[in-house]
Design a protein around this motif. Sequence first.
Motif, PDB file in Angstrom:
ATOM      1  N   HIS A   1       0.822  -1.207   0.000  1.00 42.43           N
ATOM      2  CA  HIS A   1       0.000   0.000   0.000  1.00 42.43           C
ATOM      3  C   HIS A   1       0.860   1.262   0.000  1.00 42.43           C
ATOM      4  CE1 HIS A   1      -3.640   2.284   0.394  1.00 42.43           C
ATOM      5  NE2 HIS A   1      -3.200   2.913   1.468  1.00 42.43           N
ATOM      6  N   GLY A   2       2.096   1.143   0.430  1.00 40.20           N
ATOM      7  CA  GLY A   2       2.967   2.307   0.477  1.00 40.20           C
ATOM      8  C   GLY A   2       3.387   2.832  -0.880  1.00 40.20           C
ATOM      9  N   TRP A   3       3.306   1.973  -1.927  1.00 35.46           N
ATOM     10  CA  TRP A   3       3.796   2.413  -3.232  1.00 35.46           C
ATOM     11  C   TRP A   3       2.908   2.023  -4.414  1.00 35.46           C
ATOM     12  CZ3 TRP A   3       4.191  -1.995  -6.040  1.00 35.46           C
ATOM     13  CH2 TRP A   3       4.516  -3.181  -5.357  1.00 35.46           C
ATOM     14  N   ARG A   4       1.922   1.146  -4.224  1.00 34.92           N
ATOM     15  CA  ARG A   4       1.177   0.619  -5.370  1.00 34.92           C
ATOM     16  C   ARG A   4       0.433   1.730  -6.125  1.00 34.92           C
ATOM     17  NH1 ARG A   4      -4.305  -0.341  -4.345  1.00 34.92           N
ATOM     18  NH2 ARG A   4      -4.912   0.292  -2.252  1.00 34.92           N
ATOM     19  N   LEU A   5      -0.212   2.655  -5.416  1.00 32.19           N
ATOM     20  CA  LEU A   5      -0.951   3.718  -6.089  1.00 32.19           C
ATOM     21  C   LEU A   5      -0.010   4.772  -6.668  1.00 32.19           C
ATOM     22  CD1 LEU A   5      -3.940   3.986  -3.631  1.00 32.19           C
ATOM     23  CD2 LEU A   5      -4.049   3.345  -6.048  1.00 32.19           C
ATOM     24  N   HIS A   6       1.104   5.001  -6.011  1.00 30.64           N
ATOM     25  CA  HIS A   6       2.101   5.909  -6.583  1.00 30.64           C
ATOM     26  C   HIS A   6       2.628   5.345  -7.907  1.00 30.64           C
ATOM     27  CE1 HIS A   6       2.615   8.898  -3.366  1.00 30.64           C
ATOM     28  NE2 HIS A   6       2.283   7.913  -2.554  1.00 30.64           N
ATOM     29  N   LEU A   7       2.780   4.030  -7.978  1.00 31.41           N
ATOM     30  CA  LEU A   7       3.218   3.405  -9.218  1.00 31.41           C
ATOM     31  C   LEU A   7       2.170   3.579 -10.315  1.00 31.41           C
ATOM     32  CD1 LEU A   7       5.424   1.700 -10.584  1.00 31.41           C
ATOM     33  CD2 LEU A   7       4.211  -0.350  -9.817  1.00 31.41           C
ATOM     34  N   ILE A   8       0.906   3.433  -9.961  1.00 34.19           N
ATOM     35  CA  ILE A   8      -0.175   3.617 -10.939  1.00 34.19           C
ATOM     36  C   ILE A   8      -0.190   5.044 -11.465  1.00 34.19           C
ATOM     37  CG2 ILE A   8      -2.695   3.809 -11.117  1.00 34.19           C
ATOM     38  CD1 ILE A   8      -2.896   1.222  -9.541  1.00 34.19           C
ATOM     39  N   PHE A   9      -0.019   6.020 -10.583  1.00 34.31           N
ATOM     40  CA  PHE A   9      -0.021   7.413 -11.046  1.00 34.31           C
ATOM     41  C   PHE A   9       1.252   7.736 -11.827  1.00 34.31           C
ATOM     42  CE2 PHE A   9      -3.387   7.935  -7.847  1.00 34.31           C
ATOM     43  CZ  PHE A   9      -4.298   8.644  -8.625  1.00 34.31           C
ATOM     44  N   LEU A  10       2.355   7.091 -11.499  1.00 29.93           N
ATOM     45  CA  LEU A  10       3.579   7.285 -12.280  1.00 29.93           C
ATOM     46  C   LEU A  10       3.369   6.819 -13.720  1.00 29.93           C
ATOM     47  CD1 LEU A  10       6.811   7.923 -11.940  1.00 29.93           C
ATOM     48  CD2 LEU A  10       6.979   5.434 -12.135  1.00 29.93           C
ATOM     49  N   VAL A  11       2.848   5.606 -13.904  1.00 32.55           N
ATOM     50  CA  VAL A  11       2.631   5.100 -15.265  1.00 32.55           C
ATOM     51  C   VAL A  11       1.531   5.889 -15.962  1.00 32.55           C
ATOM     52  CG1 VAL A  11       3.507   2.799 -14.729  1.00 32.55           C
ATOM     53  CG2 VAL A  11       1.072   3.257 -14.486  1.00 32.55           C
ATOM     54  N   SER A  12       0.614   6.475 -15.196  1.00 35.94           N
ATOM     55  CA  SER A  12      -0.415   7.340 -15.787  1.00 35.94           C
ATOM     56  C   SER A  12       0.221   8.611 -16.335  1.00 35.94           C
ATOM     57  CB  SER A  12      -1.484   7.684 -14.753  1.00 35.94           C
ATOM     58  OG  SER A  12      -2.143   6.532 -14.291  1.00 35.94           O
ATOM     59  N   GLY A  13       1.237   9.121 -15.638  1.00 36.72           N
ATOM     60  CA  GLY A  13       1.967  10.279 -16.143  1.00 36.72           C
ATOM     61  C   GLY A  13       2.705   9.957 -17.425  1.00 36.72           C
ATOM     62  N   LEU A  14       3.287   8.757 -17.484  1.00 32.21           N
ATOM     63  CA  LEU A  14       3.956   8.320 -18.712  1.00 32.21           C
ATOM     64  C   LEU A  14       2.969   8.272 -19.870  1.00 32.21           C
ATOM     65  CD1 LEU A  14       5.945   5.280 -17.215  1.00 32.21           C
ATOM     66  CD2 LEU A  14       6.913   7.491 -17.828  1.00 32.21           C
ATOM     67  N   GLY A  15       1.812   7.669 -19.619  1.00 33.48           N
ATOM     68  CA  GLY A  15       0.807   7.545 -20.672  1.00 33.48           C
ATOM     69  C   GLY A  15       0.254   8.885 -21.115  1.00 33.48           C
ATOM     70  N   THR A  16       0.146   9.828 -20.175  1.00 40.49           N
ATOM     71  CA  THR A  16      -0.362  11.158 -20.513  1.00 40.49           C
ATOM     72  C   THR A  16       0.571  11.870 -21.484  1.00 40.49           C
ATOM     73  OG1 THR A  16      -1.473  11.335 -18.370  1.00 40.49           O
ATOM     74  CG2 THR A  16      -1.053  13.389 -19.555  1.00 40.49           C
ATOM     75  N   TRP A  17       1.865  11.675 -21.328  1.00 45.53           N
ATOM     76  CA  TRP A  17       2.848  12.296 -22.226  1.00 45.53           C
ATOM     77  C   TRP A  17       2.602  11.845 -23.668  1.00 45.53           C
ATOM     78  CZ3 TRP A  17       6.754  10.899 -25.613  1.00 45.53           C
ATOM     79  CH2 TRP A  17       7.677  11.887 -25.945  1.00 45.53           C
ATOM     80  N   PHE A  18       2.382  10.560 -23.860  1.00 48.49           N
ATOM     81  CA  PHE A  18       2.124  10.049 -25.214  1.00 48.49           C
ATOM     82  C   PHE A  18       0.759  10.509 -25.719  1.00 48.49           C
ATOM     83  CE2 PHE A  18       5.295   6.940 -23.690  1.00 48.49           C
ATOM     84  CZ  PHE A  18       6.181   6.976 -24.751  1.00 48.49           C
ATOM     85  N   ALA A  19      -0.230  10.565 -24.834  1.00 41.87           N
ATOM     86  CA  ALA A  19      -1.579  10.978 -25.243  1.00 41.87           C
ATOM     87  C   ALA A  19      -1.611  12.432 -25.689  1.00 41.87           C
ATOM     88  CB  ALA A  19      -2.563  10.758 -24.098  1.00 41.87           C
ATOM     89  N   MET A  20      -0.708  13.254 -25.182  1.00 39.81           N
ATOM     90  CA  MET A  20      -0.695  14.673 -25.525  1.00 39.81           C
ATOM     91  C   MET A  20      -0.091  14.955 -26.895  1.00 39.81           C
ATOM     92  SD  MET A  20       0.112  16.682 -21.939  1.00 39.81           S
ATOM     93  CE  MET A  20       0.370  18.239 -22.822  1.00 39.81           C
ATOM     94  N   LYS A  21       0.211  13.936 -27.651  1.00 46.37           N
ATOM     95  CA  LYS A  21       0.682  14.135 -29.022  1.00 46.37           C
ATOM     96  C   LYS A  21      -0.462  14.583 -29.930  1.00 46.37           C
ATOM     97  CE  LYS A  21       4.629  10.951 -28.899  1.00 46.37           C
ATOM     98  NZ  LYS A  21       5.267   9.763 -29.491  1.00 46.37           N
ATOM     99  N   THR A  22      -1.699  14.415 -29.478  1.00 44.89           N
ATOM    100  CA  THR A  22      -2.855  14.876 -30.244  1.00 44.89           C
ATOM    101  C   THR A  22      -3.151  16.333 -29.892  1.00 44.89           C
ATOM    102  OG1 THR A  22      -4.386  14.116 -28.528  1.00 44.89           O
ATOM    103  CG2 THR A  22      -3.821  12.543 -30.261  1.00 44.89           C
ATOM    104  N   SER A  23      -4.162  16.913 -30.534  1.00 42.41           N
ATOM    105  CA  SER A  23      -4.570  18.280 -30.221  1.00 42.41           C
ATOM    106  C   SER A  23      -5.178  18.340 -28.825  1.00 42.41           C
ATOM    107  CB  SER A  23      -5.597  18.777 -31.242  1.00 42.41           C
ATOM    108  OG  SER A  23      -6.803  18.033 -31.131  1.00 42.41           O
ATOM    109  N   LYS A  24      -5.232  19.539 -28.249  1.00 44.70           N
ATOM    110  CA  LYS A  24      -5.790  19.707 -26.915  1.00 44.70           C
ATOM    111  C   LYS A  24      -7.243  19.232 -26.867  1.00 44.70           C
ATOM    112  CE  LYS A  24      -6.650  23.214 -23.349  1.00 44.70           C
ATOM    113  NZ  LYS A  24      -6.496  24.639 -22.970  1.00 44.70           N
TER     114      LYS A  24
END
Length: 380
Positions: A54-77
């Motif tokens: 529990h100390g890191w599992r959700l932080h890991l999910i939000f970390l990979v969500s940040g990674l995915g957001t970077w790729f998703a922002m290749k489209t228009s706003k």
Amino acid sequence: MRKNERLYYFDWLRVLAFWLLIFFHSWQPFNNFHWLIESNNTSIIADILTVFTHGWRLHLIFLVSGLGTWFAMKTSKKQFFKDRFKRLIIPFAFASILITPSQRFFQAMQDKEAFQNYLYFLESYPSRILDHDFSFSFLLWFKEIGIHLWYLPYLLVMTFVLYPIFTKIKNKEIKFDWIKNVMNKPYGIFVLALPIFICRLILKPIFPAYTDWADFFTYLWSFLYGFVLINDIDYWMVIIKRNKNKLLIVGVLCSLSLIIGSSNENLVSAYLHPKFDWYHVLITTLSALIAFSWIMYFVDLFSEKMNFKSSILPEANNSILPIYVLHQSIIVAVGYYVVQLNLGSLIEFLIILITTILTCLLLYKFLKRNAVLKTLFGIK
């Protein structure tokens, strides 16, 4: 990173982060912490695993969500936010109405509340929700309405908050030279745990509830770190690899300290009911270092061991969201009946786990064949 190079280890890391939820929630009935469904057969192993992950599992999910957001922002706003709404809010709204209420039903049944049937329970369900008064802590409504699906609207709110910063980072308008200077110093990488520490230290005594504003701002940093990491991946991977042993040692020592400390009433009270005292400072220090150390260590570990292509990887990635939506409701429904068999914690856990995995996979195979269901469950 070479142009258009696929970093497969981030795909595997994302799959691991979300599939861990199935295991985590499957052993929840067997620890000594309050959960939706509880077995009479508890296990100290379940307690230890819960405190550790529990100390890191959700932080890991939000970390990979940040990674995915970077790729998703290749489209228009416009297209970006349209996709965010489609992938986050539609599944949240749909499941909150038709799927997650079943969890409260089985919880109420285990608490010995009597209902003629599930439809009778649903008649009273809206009033059960509206009985709560969260005042300006509107984030708590996400958890009350969606239960485990709070992450979806949470992520959308985070995206709105950080989008201007993300844009500046992608356009190279924000420089990180001073941070990089700190990173080159011994143990300098741990300065990145400081914002997590500060947010939890200040906000947790004010907003102690799970998923309230204190959690929002601590998880926000992991989300931001994922975006920053992928934006300058070559530099950050050098830094992470240089510090991988330190990250592992700090993570292990802090996790062991928290696990051992979970038998101390003062520390448990400081974790569950934080006040501005030294116990809160200690718990916050351990929590920040655990969250940061483990997620960064896993990035390095997967970059070394899991950077390979596989025929199952695209399907595994595509199945994450629908399985995330479905898994806990299945666990609670199956668990309600399994724990009554009194077969022992290990056997009950394995039945719940295996049944949930098989059911999730079968339902995903069915859902992806229907265009309407694909939209409702966020399947690409």
